[in-house]
Design a protein around this motif. Structure first.
Motif, PDB file in Angstrom:
ATOM      1  N   GLU A  35      -3.274   3.215   9.039  1.00  0.00           N
ATOM      2  CA  GLU A  35      -2.965   3.733   7.781  1.00  0.00           C
ATOM      3  C   GLU A  35      -3.354   4.948   7.331  1.00  0.00           C
TER       4      GLU A  35
ATOM      5  N   ALA B 161       5.796   4.390   0.736  1.00  0.00           N
ATOM      6  CA  ALA B 161       6.361   5.619   1.177  1.00  0.00           C
ATOM      7  C   ALA B 161       7.750   5.455   2.133  1.00  0.00           C
TER       8      ALA B 161
ATOM      9  N   ASN C 146       7.197   4.392   8.550  1.00  0.00           N
ATOM     10  CA  ASN C 146       5.442   4.170   8.921  1.00  0.00           C
ATOM     11  C   ASN C 146       5.144   2.823   9.474  1.00  0.00           C
ATOM     12  N   TYR C 147       5.880   1.913   8.898  1.00  0.00           N
ATOM     13  CA  TYR C 147       5.219   0.627   9.370  1.00  0.00           C
ATOM     14  C   TYR C 147       5.667   0.067  10.695  1.00  0.00           C
TER      15      TYR C 147
ATOM     16  N   THR D 210      -1.742   7.977   9.482  1.00  0.00           N
ATOM     17  CA  THR D 210      -0.322   7.803   9.738  1.00  0.00           C
ATOM     18  C   THR D 210       0.424   9.113   9.985  1.00  0.00           C
TER      19      THR D 210
ATOM     20  N   TYR E  44       4.430  10.537   4.331  1.00  0.00           N
ATOM     21  CA  TYR E  44       4.664  10.505   2.899  1.00  0.00           C
ATOM     22  C   TYR E  44       6.132  11.221   2.321  1.00  0.00           C
TER      23      TYR E  44
ATOM     24  N   ILE F 178       1.290   3.608   1.879  1.00  0.00           N
ATOM     25  CA  ILE F 178       1.595   4.286   2.929  1.00  0.00           C
ATOM     26  C   ILE F 178       3.142   3.367   3.280  1.00  0.00           C
ATOM     27  N   TYR F 179       2.988   2.269   3.214  1.00  0.00           N
ATOM     28  CA  TYR F 179       4.295   1.359   3.289  1.00  0.00           C
ATOM     29  C   TYR F 179       5.220   1.666   2.355  1.00  0.00           C
TER      30      TYR F 179
ATOM     31  N   LYS G 264       0.925  -1.406   0.266  1.00  0.00           N
ATOM     32  CA  LYS G 264      -0.202  -0.047   0.268  1.00  0.00           C
ATOM     33  C   LYS G 264       0.943   1.263  -0.127  1.00  0.00           C
TER      34      LYS G 264
END
Lengths: 412, 446
Positions: free
Chosen positions: B73, A135, B92-93, B76, A153, A132-133, A130
């Motif tokens: 998600e 990024a 982020n993860y 974030t 981001y 967000i990952y 996805k």
């Protein structure tokens, strides 16, 4: 640099750029992997040049297969493309979104050091995670020490800061008009190229849509909207880089190829912040050096492929190239100068925002477009190449103005 | 006790049910967000997820993990700021995974009710059974080590009745989420006669933090949402039963009314599908709770009784998939209709063309609910559709006109009987709780 012997490019091939916007894209369904894209692009080139027997070596430009696809050791995929490449020289190069440009630079250097034909490929398959990952992965193009303080981001965050500085210095309204016109041109050009990610885009007025979409820092970044950004893409491009001897071996006439007039590759210290957020200094250096080495002015170019990962990067590159003064790049674009019927058509197959941005593949895609334009192969997206301005140019950027490739071409 | 102190120990009763799991998710996230504020970092937040079914609690934790990931998600950007002081969380993860852990770490899945004795807030989302609710509230209240506030998710039982019978001394308020609570923005807030101001104030503050749309309803059985829906559903069932001959059979008639209520009236689903969604049995139960509290009205459906006696219940599987009810579903779409006479499902494809022809034409400007409801030109589209319909005749159009008139009457009845404060509140509930494209109190159809 000026090549000390003739170097040509021929036989360019692009897969589609797959991602949101393409009708065949369905995030819930399984999609082709890196093998598919490398094979299609590689074989697409080999078919035009008489097969792998004519190839001396291969290079793959790729940014982050190690994380997007859990795959490293990419040279090993060259013989998968065609077993005729087995046991031949192969390498892969990485310079973030400038990886494709490095694949071109490596190919040129291979020819200058004695090879006759190099197969240069660029590839990225990014829809495996996805956004967000994704990024996180793309943030690898910046300095990791700055990741913690960066935006979720990360890269949109970096270029949002550039846009913010530009807004403050030169005015937000006119900047957003220029950026929205950049988007408009990207979409209208992409609609002419069936391989483009925005080929199916049906917005009645992309400029208006982009203007109406106010940037919202609460959900994304402060100074860019989603349309100011290139999308997440899967895709690959390939081209053969060759000597005069190589062209003969392939049975290709010079006039069907483009000649590399000058090539510059330059890097800026990744650990240092840009001196001036409203200027792309490494692009400015590389592009002007390439023009200088070629012995031409920017006004001798018929068309250029510019690294518009974000609309603001497109505007700043126009200024770095000297097409407009600082602060006037947005007006230059807004007035239509970079449109396909303008004085300087830029990104004629859509660029990163319109065609797509499979990061490691982009640099090679740019060369393919210039080859198509200068040799009259661009089909529906062909622009006029004036006789007195026979040159084309590609500028590929890795990171935030860090790893730059600039190449000047003319028809062979 | 401050807002965040009160939220340090909370219990959700019926936490693994359809409504309970949504309430648990929203509350867990709100509590986790509070716990991550700098001033609360040394405090422990506890959210007891109480349910009788171990199996359902097992599924609940999986649901929670998936949903919290989705939320994380989406937010974030904000989470990176919340974890700014954590040098070990960079990408982020890292941050999303940590947040999922932090939310899950608040939740204690359990099937004994004793844990509630230390909770300041009790959210109740158990079966719509007044006696059971009273018994449980009473037990918790008598054994509690604190003075708990009860937030009941009842959609029909008068709160005053619960307050008095369970002797809660005004520490109770109706806090009625719509299904699914994590998605639907409406909350009906119902004060009992003696609900304390501070309980009501907390409810308002909590709803605001969850970014819910609050509509206050008076404490009259069924409140606004079910006050409309149950009467509207009864009208639909009576219409279907009365038109059996017109459409050439019972299933044909059910199909016709379902189609008119969905397509001609531009609603998200037909009335029989909505009854199935809520549950045949649940609807019958809600009516039976409401009916004794109503004057001059008999809110009771013999058709629902018949369905239940034949074992047809509707409602949803724990996966969220629709169970068969009046309609039989394949991949979420109705394909057959239950015939109460032959006790079999009859394929819609076999008679739909015939019934469609009897219903007659729809306006040429007609668009499906989805296209109308999410369009910026919604009002203009509705105006065009209904203006055209006013100039038309035909069986479908006539049924729609009568249906809309009844819906209108129900809306006004809710205002006249002081369930709702005004027309706007009735319309807001139907727009936000039932996703209707327009409120029942309208001037569209003549």
């Amino acid at each position: 640099m000026i090549p000390h012997k003739k170097v040509y490019m021929y036989g360019g091939y692009n897969t589609i750029s797959l991602g949101t916007g393409r009708k065949e894209f369905n995030p819930k369904k399984a999609r082709p992997g890196i093998e598919h894209y490398l094979k299609e692009a590689g074989q697409g080139v080999l078919k035009q040049i008489g097969g792998a027997k004519n190839v001396d070596d291969g290079v793959i430009g790729n940014f982050m297969a190690a994380r997007f696809n859990n795959q490293a050791n990419l040279p090993g995929f060259l013989p998968m493309v065609d077993e005729g490449l087995s046991m031949k020289y192969g390498t892969s190069v990485e310079g973030a979104c400038g990886s494709g440009g490095l694949a071109l630079q490596t190919g040129i250097r291979n020819i200058l050091s004695g090879s006759d034909v190099t197969l240069s490929l660029g590839m990225e398959v990014q829809n495996t995670v996805k956004a967000i990952y994704g990024a996180d992965i793309l943030a690898g193009a910046g300095w990791y020490q700055k990741r913690k303080a960066g935006h979720a981001y990360f890269f949109p965050g970096q270029f949002s800061e550039r846009a913010g500085a530009y807004f403050e210095k030169y005015g937000r309204e006119k900047a957003r008009k220029g950026m929205s016109m950049w988007y408009h041109n990207a979409i209208t050009n992409a609609r002419l190229d069936p391989t483009a990610q925005e080929y199916h885009n049906t917005l009645p007025n992309p400029y208006e849509t982009c203007m109406a979409m106010e940037p919202n820092g609460r959900v994304f970044v402060d100074n860019l909207n989603f349309l100011d950004c290139s999308k997440v893409s899967d895709g690959a491009s390939g081209i053969a880089i060759c000597s005069e001897e190589g062209l003969k071996k392939m049975g290709v006439d010079k006039s069907d190829a483009v000649e590399v007039v000058s090539f510059v590759q330059s890097v800026r210290d990744i650990t240092k912040d840009p001196t001036d957020l409203t200027e792309l200094e490494a692009i400015k250096y590389a592009a002007n050096k390439a023009l200088e080495d070629a012995g031409i002015s920017v006004h001798d170019l018929a068309t250029a492929e510019i690294h518009d990962c974000f609309s603001i990067a497109g505007i700043l590159s126009v200024e770095a190239l000297g097409l407009a003064k600082p602060g006037e790049g947005c007006d230059y674009v807004y007035e239509g100068n970079t449109a396909r019927d303008g004085v300087m058509p830029i990104n004629t197959s859509g660029g990163l925002i319109g065609w797509g941005h499979p990061t490691g593949g982009t640099g090679v895609h740019q060369a393919v477009t210039i080859w198509q334009q200068l040799t009259g192969r661009a089909g529906d997206y062909q622009v006029n190449i004036p006789k007195d301005r026979p040159y084309g140019m590609t500028i590929n950027m890795g990171g935030d103005d860090v790893t730059i490739s600039a190449i000047v071409y003319k028809r062979g | 006790m401050k807002y965040e102190e009160r939220l340090q120990n909370v219990t959700v009763l019926g936490a693994a049910g359809k409504m309970g799991s949504g309430i648990l998710l929203l509350t867990a996230v709100e509590m986790a967000d509070l716990s991550l504020q700098p001033e609360n970092k040394d405090k422990t937040f506890v959210l007891n997820a109480v349910d009788v079914s171990d199996e359902a609690l097992h599924g609940l934790m999986g649901y929670l993990r998936t949903q919290v990931r989705k939320l994380a998600e989406k937010k974030t950007v904000a989470l990176r700021a919340m974890y700014a002081d954590r040098a070990d969380l960079i990408e982020n993860y890292h941050i999303i995974d940590e947040y999922i852990f932090d939310v899950m770490n608040i939740v204690r899945p359990v099937n004994g009710m004793e844990v509630a004795y230390n909770s300041n807030i009790i959210f109740e989302a158990i079966k719509e059974d007044p006696a059971l609710k009273v018994k449980i509230f009473k037990q918790i209240n008598e054994n509690s080590n604190v003075e708990p506030w009860f937030f009941t998710n009842t959609s029909s039982i008068p709160i005053t009745e619960l307050d008095e019978k369970a002797e809660l001394n005004g520490n109770v308020v109706g806090f009625h989420f719509y299904n699914p609570p994590a998605v639907q923005r409406l909350v009906e807030l119902i004060r009992a006669k003696n609900t304390k101001d501070e309980v009501n104030d907390f409810a308002l503050a909590y709803a605001k933090k969850l970014r819910k749309i609050i509509v206050a309803s008076n404490d009259i059985a069924g409140f606004i949402g079910n006050g409309h829906f149950m009467r509207d559903a009864l009208h639909g069932m009576l219409e279907a039963e009365s038109m059996v001959d017109d459409f050439g059979g019972y299933v044909n008639s059910v199909y016709a009314i379902n189609k008119v209520t969905q397509d001609f009236l531009v609603r998200p689903m037909g009335i029989f599908q909505l009854i199935d969604y809520v549950g045949v049995e649940v609807c019958s139960y809600i009516m039976s709770v409401m009916n004794p509290n109503l004057d001059n009205e008999d809110l009771h459906s013999t058709l629902l009784d018949k369905m239940i006696s034949q074992g047809i219940t509707g409602g949803q599987y724990s996966s969220g998939a629709q169970k068969d009810g009046f309609l039989k579903y394949e991949k979420g779409r109705p394909v057959a209709i239950w015939d109460v006479n032959t006790k079999k499902y009859v394929d819609i494809a076999g008679f739909s063309a015939d019934v469609d022809a009897k219903l007659g034409a729809m306006p040429t400007s007609m668009k499906p609910w989805k296209a109308v409801n999410f369009s910026k030109k919604k009002d203009a589209s509705l105006e065009a559709i209904f203006t055209e319909m006013n100039g038309m005749s035909g069986k479908g159009v006539e049924i729609a006109k009568v249906y809309n008139k009844r819906s209108n009457e129900i809306g006004r009845l809710l205002v006249d009987s002081k369930v709702a404060a005004n027309d706007a509140d009735v319309n807001t509930v139907m727009l936000t709780g039932f996703f209707h494209a327009y409120g029942p109190i309208n001037n569209y159809l003549k």
